[in-house]
Design a protein around this motif. Structure first.
Motif, PDB file in Angstrom:
ATOM      1  N   UNK A 463      -7.902 -40.988  13.853  1.00 47.31           N
ATOM      2  CA  UNK A 463      -8.138 -40.105  14.995  1.00 47.31           C
ATOM      3  C   UNK A 463      -9.074 -40.829  15.952  1.00 47.31           C
ATOM      4  N   UNK A 464      -8.679 -40.844  17.243  1.00 45.68           N
ATOM      5  CA  UNK A 464      -9.476 -41.535  18.246  1.00 45.68           C
ATOM      6  C   UNK A 464     -10.161 -40.481  19.114  1.00 45.68           C
ATOM      7  N   UNK A 465     -11.454 -40.274  18.855  1.00 44.99           N
ATOM      8  CA  UNK A 465     -12.248 -39.357  19.652  1.00 44.99           C
ATOM      9  C   UNK A 465     -13.522 -40.054  20.072  1.00 44.99           C
ATOM     10  N   UNK A 468     -14.198 -42.954  15.949  1.00 46.00           N
ATOM     11  CA  UNK A 468     -12.853 -43.272  15.444  1.00 46.00           C
ATOM     12  C   UNK A 468     -12.915 -43.067  13.946  1.00 46.00           C
ATOM     13  N   UNK A 469     -12.133 -42.105  13.477  1.00 41.51           N
ATOM     14  CA  UNK A 469     -12.220 -41.697  12.078  1.00 41.51           C
ATOM     15  C   UNK A 469     -10.905 -41.958  11.361  1.00 41.51           C
ATOM     16  N   UNK A 470     -11.020 -42.201  10.048  1.00 44.68           N
ATOM     17  CA  UNK A 470      -9.856 -42.376   9.186  1.00 44.68           C
ATOM     18  C   UNK A 470      -9.532 -41.010   8.587  1.00 44.68           C
ATOM     19  N   UNK A 471      -8.325 -40.473   8.838  1.00 44.31           N
ATOM     20  CA  UNK A 471      -7.913 -39.200   8.287  1.00 44.31           C
ATOM     21  C   UNK A 471      -7.270 -39.388   6.916  1.00 44.31           C
ATOM     22  N   UNK A 472      -6.536 -40.556   6.771  1.00 42.59           N
ATOM     23  CA  UNK A 472      -5.889 -40.850   5.488  1.00 42.59           C
ATOM     24  C   UNK A 472      -5.685 -42.361   5.410  1.00 42.59           C
ATOM     25  N   UNK A 473      -5.802 -42.899   4.207  1.00 42.58           N
ATOM     26  CA  UNK A 473      -5.543 -44.327   4.010  1.00 42.58           C
ATOM     27  C   UNK A 473      -5.072 -44.546   2.584  1.00 42.58           C
ATOM     28  N   UNK A 474      -4.144 -45.430   2.406  1.00 44.13           N
ATOM     29  CA  UNK A 474      -3.659 -45.740   1.052  1.00 44.13           C
ATOM     30  C   UNK A 474      -4.557 -46.788   0.408  1.00 44.13           C
ATOM     31  N   UNK A 491     -20.114 -44.928   3.987  1.00 45.90           N
ATOM     32  CA  UNK A 491     -20.547 -45.531   5.249  1.00 45.90           C
ATOM     33  C   UNK A 491     -20.702 -44.499   6.358  1.00 45.90           C
ATOM     34  N   UNK A 492     -20.132 -43.287   6.177  1.00 46.55           N
ATOM     35  CA  UNK A 492     -20.333 -42.229   7.153  1.00 46.55           C
ATOM     36  C   UNK A 492     -19.206 -42.157   8.179  1.00 46.55           C
ATOM     37  N   UNK A 493     -19.455 -41.325   9.252  1.00 53.15           N
ATOM     38  CA  UNK A 493     -18.414 -41.067  10.251  1.00 53.15           C
ATOM     39  C   UNK A 493     -18.017 -42.317  11.030  1.00 53.15           C
ATOM     40  N   UNK A 494     -18.947 -43.228  11.228  1.00 47.89           N
ATOM     41  CA  UNK A 494     -18.660 -44.429  12.009  1.00 47.89           C
ATOM     42  C   UNK A 494     -18.322 -45.616  11.103  1.00 47.89           C
ATOM     43  N   UNK A 547      -0.436 -34.007  15.738  1.00 49.93           N
ATOM     44  CA  UNK A 547       0.004 -32.723  15.172  1.00 49.93           C
ATOM     45  C   UNK A 547      -0.619 -31.607  16.022  1.00 49.93           C
ATOM     46  N   UNK A 548      -0.396 -30.390  15.643  1.00 45.59           N
ATOM     47  CA  UNK A 548      -0.813 -29.267  16.473  1.00 45.59           C
ATOM     48  C   UNK A 548      -2.326 -29.061  16.473  1.00 45.59           C
ATOM     49  N   UNK A 549      -3.023 -29.641  15.486  1.00 46.09           N
ATOM     50  CA  UNK A 549      -4.459 -29.376  15.349  1.00 46.09           C
ATOM     51  C   UNK A 549      -5.286 -30.502  15.946  1.00 46.09           C
ATOM     52  N   UNK A 550      -4.967 -31.751  15.571  1.00 46.09           N
ATOM     53  CA  UNK A 550      -5.780 -32.893  15.987  1.00 46.09           C
ATOM     54  C   UNK A 550      -4.948 -33.798  16.888  1.00 46.09           C
ATOM     55  N   UNK A 551      -5.569 -34.256  17.939  1.00 46.10           N
ATOM     56  CA  UNK A 551      -4.914 -35.176  18.864  1.00 46.10           C
ATOM     57  C   UNK A 551      -6.004 -35.970  19.611  1.00 46.10           C
ATOM     58  N   UNK A 552      -5.834 -37.226  19.909  1.00 47.54           N
ATOM     59  CA  UNK A 552      -4.660 -38.067  19.565  1.00 47.54           C
ATOM     60  C   UNK A 552      -4.817 -38.698  18.187  1.00 47.54           C
ATOM     61  N   UNK A 553      -3.709 -38.731  17.449  1.00 47.39           N
ATOM     62  CA  UNK A 553      -3.668 -39.311  16.103  1.00 47.39           C
ATOM     63  C   UNK A 553      -2.619 -40.439  16.095  1.00 47.39           C
TER      64      UNK A 553
END
Length: 866
Positions: A463-465, A468-474, A491-494, A547-553
């Motif tokens: 998510x780029x706000x 810049x956060x990771x929502x999911x990663x393999x 490491x936190x949000x950043x 998606x309908x909740x978070x943008x831009x993803x």
């Protein structure tokens, strides 16, 4: 049994045919050989006669020249030419065992000989001619001193333009016989000198105790309509001829020519048995060769037939083995023809089992065509894919669907290799294929395509706000960045910004925020810092998936590109290394790009030439700017075009312009090709070889020149003249001139070889002055010179040049002997009439020179006037 019988009959037929061909060839060879040997012998006989005449002529000319010098010495140094001192001087001049005595004859005919005899020869014809001021030779005489058979040479003795006596040299008659023996055709031949009436003057062999040759020929049986009376007429008319006759049951060939002395003739005779012996030797060798060739051909034919038979059996065995092997393979093996129906040439049992068809059903329903079996929606695409792949490679691979007899559809992976028919290019190539049923794999792949695009590396949704956060990663993402999932969360949000290399962070964040609200894929490279402080390069590639909740993803794939970055850096270092080496090297390095048609040089080019190199259109600019020497332009264009036409490498030498003028350079280059084998780049170097070229040219010139005169030597003269005559226009008027210094042997004998060399050098210098630099001038023997006068404007010009040769001899004087006169003679042959190569022209020019000598020397003669 029948096959073996047929095979044997074929061998017998082939062998019989070979024997017949060899027999016909040998018979024709015998006829041709007999004719050629006779013609060749007659030509050699005539040539040998001329050479003997030339030798005789040169000998008696030298004898007269020597006697003339002795006569002049008597006149100059002895007041009384009959004094004992004069006779003692002559005694010291006798240096030939055939020379019996010398004598001084006064004007009344009284002879005073060196052996103390005094006699009167006033009635002798040779005395009368010499007293009249002419050189003369007698016929065979009977000596009044010792009754031996003799021949007398006589020259006048002049003083104050008055003949005061005659100098006489008496030779044994065997003198001329000895000269003839030195020039005989071979040990079976006979050479004789006769007078016009047939009296034998000299002979190399016993002539049956006969003193008259014409009397001997009365018993001969002449061939080819020749008669004795015709021969006598030839002698009377001073003509030459070649005759064929039989005498005493032996066959002979003879050539006779006038000597040009008194009324004497030279006969050269050779037994026909000499020709027959050569004929038998050559025929025997030729027959042996024919038999060897015949046997060799038979062996080759037998070996070839046996090899083909063995190869056929091996091929049949291999075919049976291949069919047994392919039928046991757990898969489909099929051979297709590259025609419009993809005709089946072979298929194993697994193919028919897959389709649930029998072989006969495939043959009847589809006519052995594979194209109709492909599922219709895939047919055109599959066929085009196969054809397109074959255009660039022999290996093909494609996926498509087929339908069996029950209507079931299968996904098939086809892997194959194209095989061309080398023996028949009209036959379409074939494809040897293996089919694999990939239906289960296709189903699985279609299910997984929605989850991943199968790119190696990490997969993450970001998510780029404001952050810049990771929502999911393999797991692959965490492995890529060198952190565990828990360590990364800590490491936190950043966290994403914290693992980016400090030098890249601002660039990455600015790029992502700038493209966050655009519906374009994002792509950026940057460095990440692992927990252990190691650094790696990452390529981020993502697509927007709001998606309908978070943008831009963005759904992103992260790929480790550390290795490719290292390779890129290595390539940059190699490029820098190449540039440094180019600056340090004495050679000029260059690179030509076929796509841009541009060329680049190392800095050494400007340092060496002082010129700015052309960057575009080198074919035009190299010529217009005169960067290449005019004579080397064709060499350069050929070198350039060879690379355009696909040459992988090349080397050439040419002259390039530089500050001080043109110098020799060596160009070496190689081609770098594209994957489709079209030329991409030419890389090469230009090395200065000017000093090496100059040294080679200097050595070549030394090898071509005569060391004394600096004219072309014998071999170089022949080579240059033949090369020019082969290349010149057939209608061009060229003349070959052979030049000989008159009485040169007397000059060497009288004044010494150092003075002789001085004369040769002065003649050479005068020839250079008289003729053009484009003409070919060479020294081919002791005192013999040859000139090829090229492109003569007219016969008048040629005659003027020939006159100039004779005149410049009159200007040559020896420093210590200024009153001694030097002269020369010349013979001329013209290519339009007398020959097309050096040997032919020299032979005829030499004959013309002989004519000039007989005319009294100090002149020239043309062969067409011979």
């Amino acid at each position: 049994m029948n096959k073996k019988l047929t095979f044997s009959l074929k061998l017998i037929l082939i062998f019989s045919l070979l024997i017949l061909i060899c027999t016909l060839f040998f018979s024709q060879f015998q006829i041709s050989l007999d004719k050629n040997l006779k013609e060749s012998t007659q030509e050699k006989l005539s040539y040998n006669t001329q050479q003997t005449l030339y030798s005789l002529d040169k000998n008696y000319i030298d004898t007269f020249a020597k006697l003339k010098i002795q006569a002049d010495t008597l006149s100059l140094h002895y007041d009384d030419i009959t004094s004992n001192e004069a006779l003692l001087y002559l005694s010291n001049q006798i240096d030939n065992h055939f020379l019996l005595r010398m004598a001084i004859m006064t004007s009344d005919g009284t002879s005073y000989t060196t052996d103390g005899k005094t006699q009167n020869n006033v009635s002798r014809e040779y005395f009368k001619q010499a007293l009249a001021g002419n050189n003369s030779i007698s016929d065979v005489l009977q000596s009044s001193v010792d009754e031996k058979s003799i021949i007398v040479f006589a020259v006048p003795i002049h003083k104050d333009n008055t003949t005061i006596g005659v100098l006489r040299a008496t030779y044994q008659s065997e003198y001329f016989s000895d000269l003839l023996k030195a020039n005989t055709f071979d040990n079976t031949s006979l050479s004789i000198i006769i007078s016009r009436s047939g009296n034998i003057i000299a002979s190399t062999q016993n002539t049956q105790n006969q003193s008259n040759w014409l009397k001997i020929l009365e018993n001969a049986n002449f061939q080819d309509d020749e008669t004795l009376s015709h021969i006598i007429d030839n002698l009377a008319d001073n003509k030459k001829n070649t005759i064929h006759y039989i005498l005493n049951n032996q066959e002979y060939y003879a050539n006779f020519q006038p000597i040009g002395l008194n009324d004497w003739y030279l006969f050269n005779i050779i037994p026909a048995e000499t020709i027959a012996k050569q004929h038998r030797e050559i025929s025997t060798n030729a027959l042996a060769l024919c038999i060897k060739v015949l046997l060799l051909l038979l062996i080759v034919i037998l070996a070839t037939i046996l090899y083909l038979k063995h190869s056929f059996n091996e091929l049949q065995k291999s075919k049976n083995t291949l069919e047994a092997t392919t039928n046991n393979i757990n898969g489909v093996v099929i051979v297709l023809s590259c025609d419009e129906n993809l005709t089946i040439k072979y298929a194993n049992d697994s193919y028919y089992s897959m389709l649930n068809y029998t072989r006969d059903e495939i043959h009847i329903k589809f006519k052995n065509a594979f194209y109709p079996i492909i599922y219709p929606p895939d047919a055109i695409t599959t066929f085009n894919s196969i054809i397109e792949q074959l255009k660039s490679t022999e290996l093909i691979s494609c996926e498509f669907r087929i339908r069996n007899k029950d209507g079931t559809i299968f996904w098939i992976l086809l892997n194959g290799q194209c095989v061309n028919n080398q023996e028949d290019i009209q036959t379409p190539p074939t494809i040897n294929c293996v089919f694999i049923d990939i239906t289960p794999m296709k189903q699985t792949t279609q299910e997984l395509e929605t989850l991943t695009n199968s790119i190696p590396g990490g997969v993450a949704k970001i998510f780029i706000g404001s952050n810049i956060s990771i929502l999911f990663a393999n797991d692959g993402y965490y492995e890529l960045i060198g952190y565990t999932r828990d360590e990364y969360i800590a490491l936190g949000k950043r966290a994403l910004a914290k693992i980016i290399h400090p030098r890249d962070i601002d660039r990455v964040l600015s790029y992502l925020r700038a493209n966050a609200h655009k519906n374009y894929p994002i792509k950026i490279e940057y460095r990440v810092v692992h927990k252990d402080k190691n650094i790696s390069w990452v390529l981020l590639h993502g697509n927007r998936v709001d998606d309908e909740i978070i943008t831009p993803v963005f759904q992103c794939v992260f790929i480790d590109i550390t290795h490719s970055k290292e390779l890129q850096r290595t390539l940059e270092l190699e490029s820098e290394r190449y540039r440094t080496l180019a600056e340090l090297s004495d050679d000029i390095l260059f690179e030509y790009n076929f796509a841009t048609k541009s060329i680049s040089f190392s800095k050494k080019y400007e340092e060496v030439t002082g010129l700015n190199p052309p960057m575009k259109n080198i074919r035009k600019n190299f010529i217009e700017y005169q960067l290449i020497y005019d004579e080397d332009i064709e060499t350069f264009l050929g070198f350039y075009d060879s690379f355009k036409n696909g040459a992988s490498s090349g080397t050439t030498e040419l002259r390039l312009n530089k500050r001080q003028g043109y110098s020799w350079y060596k160009l070496q280059a190689v081609t770098i090709f594209n994957f489709d084998k079209t030329p991409k780049l030419i890389i090469g170097k230009i090395a200065n070889i000017d000093s090496h070229k100059q040294e080679t040219d200097h050595l070549r010139k030394l090898a071509e020149r005569d060391t004394l005169t600096q004219l072309y030597n014998h071999n170089t003269t022949i080579s240059l003249i033949n090369q020019y005559l082969n290349e010149c226009d057939e209608s061009s008027y060229n003349a070959l001139i052979i030049i000989d210094i008159d009485n040169f042997k007397a000059i060497n004998d009288t004044f010494g070889h150092l003075n002789g060399d001085i004369v040769l050098k002065m003649v050479s210098n005068n020839l250079r002055i008289l003729f053009r630099s484009t003409d070919i001038i060479g020294r081919i023997g002791g005192d013999e010179f040859v000139v090829l006068l090229k492109n003569v404007a007219s016969k008048e010009v040629l005659l003027k040049k020939a006159t100039g040769i004779c005149k410049f001899f009159h200007t040559i004087h020896l420093k210590d002997y200024p009153n001694y006169k030097i002269s020369g003679s010349a013979g001329i042959a013209i290519n339009l009439d007398d020959g097309s190569n050096y040997d032919e022209l020299l032979y005829k020019a030499d004959a013309a020179l002989y004519k000039a000598k007989r005319k009294g020397k100090d002149c020239f003669a043309l062969y067409d006037e011979y």
